[in-house]
Write a protein that holds these residues in place. Structure first.
Motif, PDB file in Angstrom:
ATOM      1  N   TYR A 267      26.583  38.909 -44.368  1.00  0.00           N
ATOM      2  CA  TYR A 267      26.197  37.543 -44.717  1.00  0.00           C
ATOM      3  C   TYR A 267      27.443  36.663 -44.790  1.00  0.00           C
TER       4      TYR A 267
ATOM      5  N   LYS B 264      20.011  44.351 -50.973  1.00  0.00           N
ATOM      6  CA  LYS B 264      20.813  43.146 -51.180  1.00  0.00           C
ATOM      7  C   LYS B 264      21.243  43.093 -52.647  1.00  0.00           C
TER       8      LYS B 264
ATOM      9  N   SER C 248      18.988  30.184 -47.176  1.00  0.00           N
ATOM     10  CA  SER C 248      18.802  31.192 -46.133  1.00  0.00           C
ATOM     11  C   SER C 248      17.410  31.790 -46.261  1.00  0.00           C
TER      12      SER C 248
ATOM     13  N   PHE D 196      18.201  37.068 -43.940  1.00  0.00           N
ATOM     14  CA  PHE D 196      18.803  38.108 -44.770  1.00  0.00           C
ATOM     15  C   PHE D 196      17.796  39.249 -44.926  1.00  0.00           C
TER      16      PHE D 196
ATOM     17  N   ALA E 188      22.457  33.470 -51.225  1.00  0.00           N
ATOM     18  CA  ALA E 188      21.592  33.165 -50.081  1.00  0.00           C
ATOM     19  C   ALA E 188      20.530  32.130 -50.452  1.00  0.00           C
TER      20      ALA E 188
END
Ligand SMILES: Cc1ncc(COP(=O)(O)O)c(C=O)c1O
Lengths: 84, 453
Positions: free
Chosen positions: B110, B130, B143, B125, B138
């Motif tokens: 990322y 994560k 995102s 993503f 994000a």
């Protein structure tokens, strides 16, 4: 010193085609391979063959000796030569 | 002085008449001497061996071609470059210049995309792992976060609530499309209703905005029909969401997985004869979506995360012959300077290997091994090769996908990577590693030092 003998009943063509009359087996040789087989057939010794190669090809003694031995080992494997 | 002849190792090969040659006809007779017009010899002189070479021209061609094929069939198409497939900055940047978004599956990927200048809203993503910080970042950048499991859904909801953000999310969906194994470890299942449950929770959550649906059915998928089913299922869900909640989704993301033109180990026929064309994949996907009739204003954007099929044939590995050997079985072996540590794909591809210099016409079944002191270091068990000498070069084709990300330093380090630019200029895009690079990360406790400081 032992001498390497190519067996009888063997036909070698100019293009590297090798034919064994007795069994009908066929083999192909590349250019250097057929050169060696032809020299063996005219009863040249190992030393003469190695000398011929180092004089006419871009190759050092160690390499041609190793490759020569390997080819002979294969010829033996296929029962195409005898060593006396 | 007499000019000496080029030497070629003497060989003898037994002919088996009447039997089909299981290695296929040899296409090796004419050597490959250049890549995009740059001579392989000069590349090695400049950058050493082994050497990875990437063709900028080929990447652009592949991406333009795939985009055109989909665009001819569907009005709204967006590609997102799959970073894990090859995340060298230079490679990603070519894709971004061609209009691709970024598809990432880890925090560092990322950040890499952001550093290259990709806008937050153009990053997808994905991935099951994560981090909390990564998710928050994000979300702030708008995102598209593709949720993998319920724990992640709850975490995102909590983070959005505490930070007063409305997160843009999609869910990853796994399903049975007739290919095995089913990648059901990732995302929410379609058939058992888990995905519908996740959709419900998201739509009812004021901190989450459902913008899309995602699936990635596998990699090197040889069935176009599988994509038609996947697209049909996603489109059906999309329509149901519109009907039941009056929510229009922005996109359907069909993931990656198109096969490249590498032949798998164990595949009898070459890949070219087995693998669907991009046109066939595109027909399948777009037909799947059109089978669910949408009003034209509700037609979602089609996102594709194609990796392998866009980069494999833009990557090459030049390697040098170290020695020839004869195994005890009688089989011939060639040792080269590139091992499986930099060519991971040797475990599943029967790589396309080309000679780079004139060699004899007589070929022999040969195994090619790398330089590692490990039995697993086999590049190929069986290839018909003429006699080649120490120092001769071999070119391994179609290695652009996954090798330059899954490689590791083990016994030997990772080599230079160059890109041949469209104008023929050669650019170094990743430097070969050395001992300093390796030691940068190491710390030696004081009492273990042999050399006093
Ligand atoms: C979520 C996701 N998208 C895209 C890709 C790229 O797949 P491929 O290289 O097979 O096209 C992968 C690869 O595993 C993936 O996991």
């Amino acid at each position: 010193m032992s001498k390497i003998h190519l067996i009888e009943n063997l036909a070698v063509s100019d293009s590297g085609f090798l034919f064994l009359h007795t069994t009908g087996e066929t083999f192909t040789l590349n250019k250097t391979g057929s050169e060696i087989v032809r020299m063996l057939r005219s009863r040249k010794s190992k030393e003469e063959i190695l000398k011929f190669f180092t004089e006419n090809y871009i190759v050092d003694t160690n390499t041609i000796e190793k490759d020569f031995e390997e080819l002979v080992a294969q010829l033996k494997f296929y029962s195409l030569v005898t060593e006396k | 002085m007499k000019k000496k002849l080029r030497y070629e190792r003497p060989t003898i090969t037994k002919q088996y008449s009447g039997l089909m040659n299981k290695f296929g006809s040899s296409s090796l007779s004419r050597p490959t001497v250049d890549i995009d017009g740059v001579s392989i010899k000069s590349l090695c002189e400049g950058y050493g061996s082994p050497l990875f070479v990437i063709s900028e021209k080929k990447i652009r061609q592949n991406q333009k071609n795939a985009f055109r094929i989909f665009k001819n069939r569907y009005p709204k198409v967006q590609f997102a470059w799959s970073y894990k497939t090859n995340y060298l900055d230079a490679v990603c940047s070519v894709f971004h210049q061609e209009g691709s978004w970024a598809e990432v599956v880890s925090d560092f990927e990322y950040d890499k995309a952001r550093k290259l200048g990709v806008k937050g809203e153009h990053i997808i993503f994905n991935g099951p792992a994560k981090s909390e910080a990564g998710l928050l970042n994000a979300m702030k950048n708008k995102s598209k976060i593709h949720i993998d499991h319920f724990d992640e859904l709850f975490l995102i909801s909590e983070l959005a609530e505490t930070n007063n953000i409305r997160a843009e999310v999609a869910i990853r969906i796994n399903m049975d499309v007739g290919i095995y194994p089913i990648w059901d470890r990732f995302g929410f299942n379609f058939e058992n209703g888990e995905s519908w449950q996740a959709i419900n929770r998201i739509i009812q959550n004021k901190n989450l905005k459902l913008v899309g649906l995602h699936t990635h059915i596998g990699t090197y998928v040889m069935s176009a029909e599988a994509y038609r089913i996947a697209a049909y299922n996603l489109a059906g869900l999309c329509k149901r969401i519109k009907n039941e909640f009056n929510v229009s989704l922005e996109y359907l993301d069909l993931g990656g997985g198109f096969a490249s033109h590498n032949t798998l180990i164990g595949q009898y026929l070459p890949a070219e004869q087995l693998v669907p064309s991009v046109e066939q994949y595109a027909d399948a996907i777009t037909n799947g979506i059109f089978d669910v009739s949408f009003k034209s204003e509700d037609l979602p954007t089609l996102i594709l995360e194609t990796g392998r099929a866009l980069i494999d044939d833009a990557g090459f590995l030049i390697t040098s012959v170290i020695t020839n050997k004869r195994l005890t079985s009688g089989k011939r072996a060639v040792i080269i300077d590139a091992g499986v540590n930099i060519l991971f794909t040797s475990f599943w591809y029967k790589h396309n290997i080309q000679l780079c210099q004139n060699s004899g016409v007589h070929t022999e079944d040969t195994a090619i091994y790398g330089p590692l002191c490990m039995n697993i270091d086999c590049i190929t068990e069986s290839i018909n090769l003429p006699s080649i000498n120490r120092g001769d070069k071999l070119l391994i084709k179609y290695v652009g996908a996954y090798n330059m990300t899954q490689w590791m330093q083990f016994i030997s380090m990772r080599p230079n990577v160059v890109m041949i630019m469209e104008n023929g200029k050669v650019e170094l895009i990743r430097k070969a590693e050395n001992l300093d690079y390796l030691l940068e990360q190491e710390l030696l406790p004081k009492k273990l030092k042999l050399i006093p400081v």
